[in-house]
Scaffold this motif. Structure first.
Motif, PDB file in Angstrom:
ATOM      1  N   UNK B  52     -17.031  -3.957  58.388  1.00  0.00           N
ATOM      2  CA  UNK B  52     -17.978  -5.002  58.780  1.00  0.00           C
ATOM      3  C   UNK B  52     -17.347  -5.915  59.829  1.00  0.00           C
ATOM      4  N   UNK B  53     -16.007  -5.910  59.918  1.00  0.00           N
ATOM      5  CA  UNK B  53     -15.338  -6.787  60.886  1.00  0.00           C
ATOM      6  C   UNK B  53     -15.786  -6.509  62.313  1.00  0.00           C
ATOM      7  N   UNK B  54     -16.324  -5.292  62.554  1.00  0.00           N
ATOM      8  CA  UNK B  54     -16.807  -4.998  63.910  1.00  0.00           C
ATOM      9  C   UNK B  54     -17.977  -5.915  64.286  1.00  0.00           C
ATOM     10  N   UNK B  55     -18.654  -6.449  63.252  1.00  0.00           N
ATOM     11  CA  UNK B  55     -19.760  -7.378  63.510  1.00  0.00           C
ATOM     12  C   UNK B  55     -19.239  -8.737  63.989  1.00  0.00           C
ATOM     13  N   UNK B  56     -18.043  -9.077  63.551  1.00  0.00           N
ATOM     14  CA  UNK B  56     -17.452 -10.350  63.997  1.00  0.00           C
ATOM     15  C   UNK B  56     -17.224 -10.292  65.500  1.00  0.00           C
ATOM     16  N   UNK B  60     -21.894 -11.380  65.509  1.00  0.00           N
ATOM     17  CA  UNK B  60     -22.907 -11.403  64.433  1.00  0.00           C
ATOM     18  C   UNK B  60     -22.295 -11.865  63.116  1.00  0.00           C
TER      19      UNK B  60
END
Ligand SMILES: [Zn+2]
Lengths: 667, 284
Positions: B52-56, B60
């Motif tokens: 989910x860190x790719x959303x940071x 997002x």
């Protein structure tokens, strides 16, 4: 009162109406549309005069209702919405808490000075307030008039009413503030007579609910001939088409307006409005706003044109040639964000930066209601999701389509928030997200869940359905919903039925013979959805090691690890929530290859195992984040080597920013 | 000319005490890390091996922090209480070090070392604390009078425009008044470190008196440094916010760059102290 008690054969009613009632009613005259879009079972002709000092609108109204059922109907029922503001004991204020105010000028009410039938027979004696929903004796928002003779099938009941509507000072959709007026829910208005078979009605009856704290409305499509008289310095916006504006020479002016096939008529008057005009295809757009917000004007106009374009293309045409919308001044902000089909109110604030798309969002949302509350006109009292939820879904699609995918609410280089993830936030964060399904009347939602469930949760499962069947299939279903049900008051079941026929028509049996499995879990269910990756295991396939038997003698073989090149790789998945939805899983291997797996999502656990020279690097459930019902995105993916750099980067900046801040405030 | 000479004198004095400026920097860095490091570790543990860190990286944040697996309420509670504490402790620390800085910025022909720095910090702490409280109270009161009252009047008018204009005018007036408070506080402290009598109120009174002894020169010098400070902070903060670093090396470089900015920021404050000290000494 019915007209004369004659039994008019159904088919001939229109001709007779024309012959008999032209002096009273011009309902058949086609001013706006060449042919009626709806059945027009009700109609209103109102002469309204606003007194800005007493905050009272005096009205003379002639209204009709056609008994389109095969029932003998003994009464008519009227909404008297403004009485909700008459005390703190009304159902509206009991449910909301608080009070409309203690001073006389704070209160809102509607008073009938006279009510007669067409022959001048006084009906005041046979009119009484009833509280069909909760029996509240202090609530006077539904008026029942027992007809001297029941209305036969095909009869038209006429009412000639003189009323006074005092607007409340605490604006909840309707009211006044100083010289600002938003006049809505302001005249005696027929409920909807639902014959057996319409929506869920087993037997015919009036669907005329009290005014509740959390509820909107339900009405027949009607013709409105409304004249509005105000002081000449007032700027007026209405839901009608202005046919004439004349100065009366006594310091007042009168607007002659007409609206066809809308479910509600509201208007606003304020001397401070600046007026802006625009046009989209056949639609003349009028926008009223406080003049200091002039740099917001283009933003609103662009947004409404986007919405017109998108909904026309993907749902159906917007039939009306006129559309007025209003950005109320700060003192009238309580009127903001409300829909009356051809008139709606938006919101904004002076100097709001462009990356905050709230004004656009409200404009798109409130305009969208022209479709779901205006054209389709479902029962918002009983099925709020069918208007608010469905409309929120389209609002999110429009915002994220035109204002950047993933940035339809905030579009700033440092922070991007899509409109749809705002809905997700409100659902995921709510402690009561499982308290009720979407199949509930609006005032029965427990623990303050009305808006979270009927707006956001509904929009989320519609987004999830979009993720499953695709946008074009959704559009096709909505186009069919519009074709079948425009101007006909569909129920939630009618909505489901449309999807149950359209989706299998496109996909065959791919999603089953119908989508009940989906709607039962989402629309009618309370379960949550959570899929997770539990573990990734990469294990070498070992050369044989251990005992083996030759004849009767035992030998021990030592493994030769150097020759081990094969891996058995497994990704372990689990379903945590009650919701069972098909999901995709993207798996990436260390040689760069990827594979996309499908899982029907029904079992509690699911493993995918691969044998080969490659190892699993990471696995993602729902890699495109299409399943917005999933309450935990964090456990949707797992990587053998997680990337901690984004977090490190944030904290490295945070350390410096904090030091700079401490230094900044140090003397 | 006098302004320029004083600015220069303050600058030279600050260069001379570079060791103590670094000491202030290091102490602040340690303090802030005490708060951010456990928070970072906690968040890393919360996110586990998730991608989910790719959303940071994509900006997002909502999709990361709003999840059942992310205890947002707890994280926010820790964040804001920690933030309050670290800012509070940092401010106290800076009040303490201000005593040291003022003491080593003096020029009376004597070399000044650790005893002077920590001695000055310790012996003047209480007085400096009260001077800071007085100064912030005065600034708060000024803000209330200049901005608060007109705002209340403007709110009752119809137009958002009037409110916005009122607030703009009020902030300009405040910006003009605030340097005077700062100068008084600086003189008060420059006087305090030379006096054996540790009395904040007397010091603040002295500060006001000294300010009017050479108001024009003092005001221009200090206001100039405050403007430089403000512009520097603005661009430093903005530049850091927008800076993008995705690789491990780049993140470290960005950190070094940020820390350099933090040191410069402390230096600018010391510069101001030096200028006022130099002015103060010129009165004798
Ligand atoms: Zn809505």
């Amino acid at each position: 009162m019915i007209f004369g008690g004659n039994i008019i054969p159904k088919g001939k009613i229109n001709i007779l109406l024309i012959l008999l009632f032209i002096p009273l009613f011009n309902t058949e005259a086609q001013v706006i549309f060449p042919r009626p879009l709806s059945q027009r079972l009700t109609g209103y002709r109102i002469d309204a005069v606003l007194d800005p000092l007493s905050k009272i609108v005096k009205g003379k109204m002639e209204a009709f209702w056609v008994n389109n059922s095969s029932d003998l109907v003994p009464d008519v029922r009227l909404h008297m919405y403004l009485n909700a503001f008459s005390s703190n004991r009304t159902t509206f204020y009991r449910e909301r808490g608080g009070s409309p105010g203690s001073r006389e000028e704070d209160l809102g009410w509607i008073k009938l000075n006279s009510i007669k039938d067409r022959n001048g027979i006084d009906l005041k004696e046979v009119a009484k307030y009833i509280s069909p929903d909760d029996g509240n004796p202090d609530d006077r928002t539904v008026l029942q008039i027992i007809l001297p003779r029941p209305a036969n099938p095909g009869d038209t009941v006429y009412l000639i009413v003189e009323f006074e509507s005092k607007l409340p000072s605490n604006i909840v959709r309707t009211g006044y503030s100083d010289d600002f007026f938003f006049v809505a829910q302001w005249f005696p208005k027929f409920g909807v007579y639902e014959p057996a078979g319409m929506r869920y009605a087993a037997t015919g009856g009036w669907n005329c609910h009290q005014f509740h704290g959390n509820s909107e409305f339900y009405s027949n499509h009607s013709v409105y001939d409304v004249t509005i008289t105000v002081p000449e310095n007032y700027v007026v916006g209405t839901g009608g088409m202005t046919l004439e504006e004349k100065n009366n020479g006594d310091g007042t002016k009168t607007l002659v307006t007409r609206a066809e096939d809308i479910v509600d008529y509201a208007w606003t008057a304020w001397p401070g409005y600046a007026v802006f005009k625009d046009k989209w295809n056949h639609v003349d757009i009028t926008f009223l706003t406080p003049p200091e917000r002039k740099n917001m004007v283009q933003r609103h106009l662009t947004a409404v044109k986007y919405a017109l374009e998108y909904l026309t293309e993907n749902v159906g045409p917007f039939p009306w040639p006129h559309l007025t919308f209003v950005d109320p001044p700060s003192k009238g902000s309580g009127a903001g964000g409300m829909e009356y089909t051809t008139l709606f109110t938006t919101m904004s604030a002076y100097g709001l930066p462009e990356y905050i798309l709230m004004p656009e969002m409200v404009t798109v949302h409130e305009f969208g209601h022209a479709y779901f509350m205006g054209i389709l006109a479902s029962n918002e009292f009983e099925e709020p999701w069918l208007d608010e939820g469905v409309n929120s879904y389209w609002e999110e699609r429009i915002m994220d389509h035109y204002y950047g995918n993933g940035a339809g609410m905030i579009n700033h280089p440092l922070l991007k928030i899509s409109d749809r993830s705002v809905a997700r936030v409100s659902y995921v964060m709510s402690p009561s997200r499982q308290a009720e399904s979407n199949a509930q009347w609006s005032w029965n939602y427990p623990h303050g869940t009305y808006s979270m469930l009927s707006y956001q949760k509904c929009a989320l499962w519609l987004q999830t359905l979009t993720g499953l069947v695709g946008e074009e299939a959704m559009n096709e279903a909505f186009r069919e919903y519009y074709r079948q049900w425009a101007f006909k008051h569909p129920s939630g079941q009618d909505f489901v039925n449309v999807f149950n026929t359209v989706i299998p028509k496109i996909y065959g049996n791919r999603y089953g013979s119908n989508l009940n499995w989906f709607f039962d879990q989402t629309l009618y269910g309370t379960g949550i959805c959570d899929y997770k990756v539990v573990n990734i295991i990469n294990r070498k396939v070992r050369d044989y090691e251990g005992a083996y038997f030759v004849n009767d003698s035992l030998e021990v073989k030592k493994g030769n690890y150097k020759d081990d090149t094969l891996w058995v790789s497994t990704v372990q998945l689990e379903r945590n929530g009650e919701l069972m939805l098909p999901v995709e899983i993207l798996i990436r291997f260390d040689d760069g290859s990827e594979t996309l797996e499908q899982w029907d999502g029904r079992s509690r656990v699911k493993d995918f195992t691969y044998t080969g020279t490659r190892k699993i690097q990471w696995a993602k459930i729902d890699p495109e984040y299409k399943n917005m019902m999933d309450v935990n995105y964090i456990n949707n993916s797992m990587s053998v080597k997680p990337d901690r750099k984004p977090v490190r980067s944030i904290f490295s900046k945070l350390v410096t920013q904090l030091m700079l801040f401490i230094e900044f405030i140090s003397l | 000319m006098k302004i320029l000479l004083n600015l220069l004198s303050g600058l030279m004095r600050s260069v001379r005490i570079w060791k103590w400026i670094l000491a202030v920097w290091l102490a602040t860095l340690l303090l802030v890390t005490l708060f951010t490091f456990p928070l970072k570790t906690g968040i890393n543990a919360t996110l586990g091996s998730s991608m989910i860190t790719e959303k940071i990286a994509a900006g997002h944040f909502f999709d990361v922090i709003v999840n059942d697996g992310f205890n947002l309420q707890t994280v926010l509670a820790i964040f804001f209480s920690g933030l309050f504490l670290v800012v509070f402790a940092g401010s106290i620390l800076n009040i303490f070090f201000a005593g040291g800085l003022f003491n080593v910025l003096k020029e009376d022909g004597r070399r000044r070392g650790a005893t002077d720095f920590f001695g000055g910090a310790g012996s003047n702490f209480w007085s400096f604390l009260v001077i800071s409280i007085i100064s912030f109270s005065v600034i708060f009161l000024l803000a209330l009078i200049v901005a608060g009252i007109p705002a209340i009047i403007a709110v009752s008018s119809d137009s958002d425009l009037i409110l916005s204009k009122t607030m703009k005018i009020a902030s300009v007036i405040l910006m003009i008044l605030i340097p005077a408070v700062v100068i008084a506080a600086d003189y008060a402290r420059a006087w305090q470190v030379t006096s054996n009598e540790k009395n904040a109120f007397r010091a603040f009174g002295k500060g006001i008196k000294l300010m009017f002894r050479s108001f024009f020169v003092s005001y221009i010098s200090v206001a100039l440094i405050l403007v430089i400070n403000f512009l520097f902070s603005f661009f430093a903060v903005k530049g850091l916010l927008y800076a993008k670093a995705s690789g491990g090396g780049a993140i470290f470089l960005l950190f070094l760059y940020g820390q350099t900015l933090a040191i410069i920021k402390i230096f600018i404050r010391s510069w101001r102290y030096g200028v006022v000290t130099s002015l103060y000494e010129s009165f004798h």
